[in-house]
Design a protein around this motif. Sequence first.
Motif, mmCIF file in Angstrom:
data_model
loop_
_atom_site.group_PDB
_atom_site.id
_atom_site.type_symbol
_atom_site.label_atom_id
_atom_site.label_comp_id
_atom_site.label_asym_id
_atom_site.label_seq_id
_atom_site.Cartn_x
_atom_site.Cartn_y
_atom_site.Cartn_z
ATOM 1 N N HIS A 1 0.853 -1.381 -0.234
ATOM 2 C CA HIS A 1 -0.359 -0.224 -0.091
ATOM 3 C C HIS A 1 0.969 1.509 -0.083
ATOM 4 C CE1 HIS A 1 -2.869 -2.478 1.140
ATOM 5 N NE2 HIS A 1 -2.549 -2.865 1.693
ATOM 6 N N VAL A 2 2.129 1.174 0.256
ATOM 7 C CA VAL A 2 3.171 2.257 0.644
ATOM 8 C C VAL A 2 3.833 2.951 -0.822
ATOM 9 C CG1 VAL A 2 4.720 3.780 1.820
ATOM 10 C CG2 VAL A 2 3.679 1.551 2.433
ATOM 11 N N LEU A 3 2.696 3.914 -1.475
ATOM 12 C CA LEU A 3 3.496 4.410 -2.495
ATOM 13 C C LEU A 3 3.147 6.195 -2.596
ATOM 14 C CD1 LEU A 3 0.762 2.678 -5.030
ATOM 15 C CD2 LEU A 3 2.950 2.107 -4.685
ATOM 16 N N GLY A 4 3.373 6.215 -1.151
ATOM 17 C CA GLY A 4 3.130 7.930 -0.572
ATOM 18 C C GLY A 4 4.754 8.199 -0.436
ATOM 19 N N TYR A 5 5.570 7.722 -0.910
ATOM 20 C CA TYR A 5 6.694 7.964 -0.456
ATOM 21 C C TYR A 5 6.890 9.406 -1.544
ATOM 22 C CZ TYR A 5 8.058 5.188 -4.367
ATOM 23 O OH TYR A 5 8.108 4.567 -5.378
ATOM 24 N N GLU A 6 7.673 10.777 -1.385
ATOM 25 C CA GLU A 6 8.210 11.819 -2.151
ATOM 26 C C GLU A 6 8.954 11.392 -2.939
ATOM 27 O OE1 GLU A 6 8.822 11.227 1.844
ATOM 28 O OE2 GLU A 6 6.363 12.277 2.187
ATOM 29 N N ARG A 7 9.026 11.727 -3.687
ATOM 30 C CA ARG A 7 9.548 11.200 -4.772
ATOM 31 C C ARG A 7 11.462 12.378 -5.014
ATOM 32 N NH1 ARG A 7 8.229 11.815 -10.319
ATOM 33 N NH2 ARG A 7 6.155 12.094 -10.605
ATOM 34 N N GLU A 8 11.398 13.138 -4.026
ATOM 35 C CA GLU A 8 12.517 13.113 -3.790
ATOM 36 C C GLU A 8 13.348 11.858 -3.287
ATOM 37 O OE1 GLU A 8 10.377 15.192 -0.808
ATOM 38 O OE2 GLU A 8 10.399 15.293 -3.282
ATOM 39 N N ARG A 9 12.438 11.276 -2.594
ATOM 40 C CA ARG A 9 13.065 10.331 -2.069
ATOM 41 C C ARG A 9 13.890 8.689 -3.317
ATOM 42 N NH1 ARG A 9 12.665 9.276 3.778
ATOM 43 N NH2 ARG A 9 11.831 10.931 4.302
ATOM 44 N N VAL A 10 13.095 8.843 -4.279
ATOM 45 C CA VAL A 10 13.751 7.989 -5.531
ATOM 46 C C VAL A 10 14.776 8.239 -5.490
ATOM 47 C CG1 VAL A 10 12.917 7.431 -7.833
ATOM 48 C CG2 VAL A 10 11.263 7.176 -5.932
ATOM 49 N N PHE A 11 16.146 7.667 -5.451
ATOM 50 C CA PHE A 11 17.019 8.018 -6.041
ATOM 51 C C PHE A 11 17.845 6.820 -7.026
ATOM 52 C CE2 PHE A 11 17.885 5.395 -2.528
ATOM 53 C CZ PHE A 11 18.866 4.437 -2.574
ATOM 54 N N GLY A 12 17.201 5.965 -7.879
ATOM 55 C CA GLY A 12 17.885 5.529 -8.357
ATOM 56 C C GLY A 12 17.294 4.479 -9.050
ATOM 57 N N GLY A 13 16.897 4.783 -9.905
ATOM 58 C CA GLY A 13 15.593 3.395 -11.414
ATOM 59 C C GLY A 13 16.229 3.469 -12.553
ATOM 60 N N ARG A 14 15.594 2.013 -12.752
ATOM 61 C CA ARG A 14 15.970 2.108 -14.876
ATOM 62 C C ARG A 14 15.506 1.222 -14.859
ATOM 63 N NH1 ARG A 14 21.385 -0.697 -15.930
ATOM 64 N NH2 ARG A 14 20.985 -0.761 -18.647
ATOM 65 N N MET A 15 14.820 1.359 -16.021
ATOM 66 C CA MET A 15 13.709 0.298 -17.249
ATOM 67 C C MET A 15 14.249 0.605 -18.307
ATOM 68 S SD MET A 15 10.448 0.749 -17.383
ATOM 69 C CE MET A 15 9.114 1.360 -18.212
ATOM 70 N N VAL A 16 13.960 -0.947 -18.593
ATOM 71 C CA VAL A 16 14.707 -1.870 -19.471
ATOM 72 C C VAL A 16 13.804 -1.986 -20.857
ATOM 73 C CG1 VAL A 16 16.145 -3.678 -20.720
ATOM 74 C CG2 VAL A 16 16.872 -2.536 -17.840
ATOM 75 N N ARG A 17 13.669 -1.619 -21.894
ATOM 76 C CA ARG A 17 12.724 -2.180 -22.380
ATOM 77 C C ARG A 17 12.454 -3.419 -23.252
ATOM 78 N NH1 ARG A 17 9.966 2.546 -23.923
ATOM 79 N NH2 ARG A 17 8.425 1.375 -25.599
ATOM 80 N N TYR A 18 11.239 -3.757 -23.470
ATOM 81 C CA TYR A 18 11.134 -5.453 -23.390
ATOM 82 C C TYR A 18 11.774 -5.695 -25.041
ATOM 83 C CZ TYR A 18 7.785 -5.617 -19.858
ATOM 84 O OH TYR A 18 6.930 -6.601 -18.935
ATOM 85 N N LYS A 19 12.117 -4.427 -25.913
ATOM 86 C CA LYS A 19 12.937 -5.516 -27.447
ATOM 87 C C LYS A 19 14.277 -4.471 -27.056
ATOM 88 C CE LYS A 19 8.989 -2.840 -30.449
ATOM 89 N NZ LYS A 19 8.321 -2.031 -30.896
ATOM 90 N N THR A 20 14.475 -4.195 -25.920
ATOM 91 C CA THR A 20 15.952 -3.972 -25.840
ATOM 92 C C THR A 20 17.095 -5.300 -26.464
ATOM 93 O OG1 THR A 20 15.989 -2.969 -24.047
ATOM 94 C CG2 THR A 20 18.143 -4.045 -24.307
ATOM 95 N N PRO A 21 18.167 -5.525 -27.080
ATOM 96 C CA PRO A 21 18.631 -6.899 -26.642
ATOM 97 C C PRO A 21 19.242 -7.815 -25.045
ATOM 98 C CG PRO A 21 19.720 -5.487 -28.413
ATOM 99 C CD PRO A 21 18.258 -5.323 -27.803
ATOM 100 N N ARG A 22 19.285 -8.902 -25.580
ATOM 101 C CA ARG A 22 19.247 -9.312 -23.756
ATOM 102 C C ARG A 22 18.556 -9.031 -22.724
ATOM 103 N NH1 ARG A 22 24.592 -7.953 -25.803
ATOM 104 N NH2 ARG A 22 25.523 -7.208 -24.244
ATOM 105 N N PHE A 23 17.715 -8.982 -23.638
ATOM 106 C CA PHE A 23 16.636 -8.244 -21.714
ATOM 107 C C PHE A 23 16.906 -8.281 -21.097
ATOM 108 C CE2 PHE A 23 12.368 -8.439 -20.460
ATOM 109 C CZ PHE A 23 12.282 -6.651 -19.545
ATOM 110 N N VAL A 24 16.430 -9.878 -20.897
ATOM 111 C CA VAL A 24 16.945 -10.588 -19.048
ATOM 112 C C VAL A 24 18.353 -10.359 -18.055
ATOM 113 C CG1 VAL A 24 17.004 -12.317 -18.050
ATOM 114 C CG2 VAL A 24 15.286 -12.024 -19.079
ATOM 115 N N GLN A 25 18.928 -10.055 -19.761
ATOM 116 C CA GLN A 25 20.596 -9.605 -19.199
ATOM 117 C C GLN A 25 20.792 -7.965 -18.594
ATOM 118 O OE1 GLN A 25 23.667 -11.411 -21.863
ATOM 119 N NE2 GLN A 25 25.337 -9.455 -20.692
ATOM 120 N N ARG A 26 20.021 -7.539 -19.892
ATOM 121 C CA ARG A 26 20.277 -5.900 -19.298
ATOM 122 C C ARG A 26 19.637 -5.490 -17.951
ATOM 123 N NH1 ARG A 26 22.089 -2.962 -23.780
ATOM 124 N NH2 ARG A 26 24.374 -4.626 -24.623
ATOM 125 N N LEU A 27 18.426 -6.463 -17.715
ATOM 126 C CA LEU A 27 17.865 -6.339 -16.723
ATOM 127 C C LEU A 27 18.200 -6.238 -15.115
ATOM 128 C CD1 LEU A 27 14.809 -5.167 -15.415
ATOM 129 C CD2 LEU A 27 13.791 -7.474 -16.174
#
Length: 179
Positions: free
Chosen positions: A13-39
Amino acid sequence: MIPDAVPSSAIPHVLGYERERVFGGRMVRYKTPRFVQRLNEAWYDLATSSGLIDENREFLLMLPRGTWTAEEDRKRRTMHVWHRVRLLERWDVMGAGAATFLGIRAGHPGFAMLALDNSVWLLADTYEAGAGVYAVRDPAGSPGVLRELERELERLAGKDADREFRREVRVWLESRKQP
């Protein structure tokens, strides 16, 4: 039990953390070669740079709920608990891990991880265009998390179901208000 940590049954249920608390992230698109390895690389880079993994390569892991909602999960009386785990030299979190118990299939994760000191919360999830991971700093100290959990308690007030969930969250919220 982790002192001062957001109650494990409340994590979905905890979705209310402030945006400034997110300090890193990465999205890997399904079409990316070697998708699982990159993820896997994205997860490991974030897990090590954020401080999720300690010097013994240990952290806490909460297994995913599956395809049901948090409310349905509570009706099933499934207790979410943090499991202390150690990352081995050979690992495949986003491939074999996601295909067995950390998601719905390889490259489709759905889990939460927490540093042993409660300082970093790392989430991995599946989205329409890809899969990603992101890190949240000190979720238990977030005023937004406190507000979201208070709203959840208000929403559930007077309902017979979810008594244990409400008790656990109420106790935790009260402990946060004490000096």
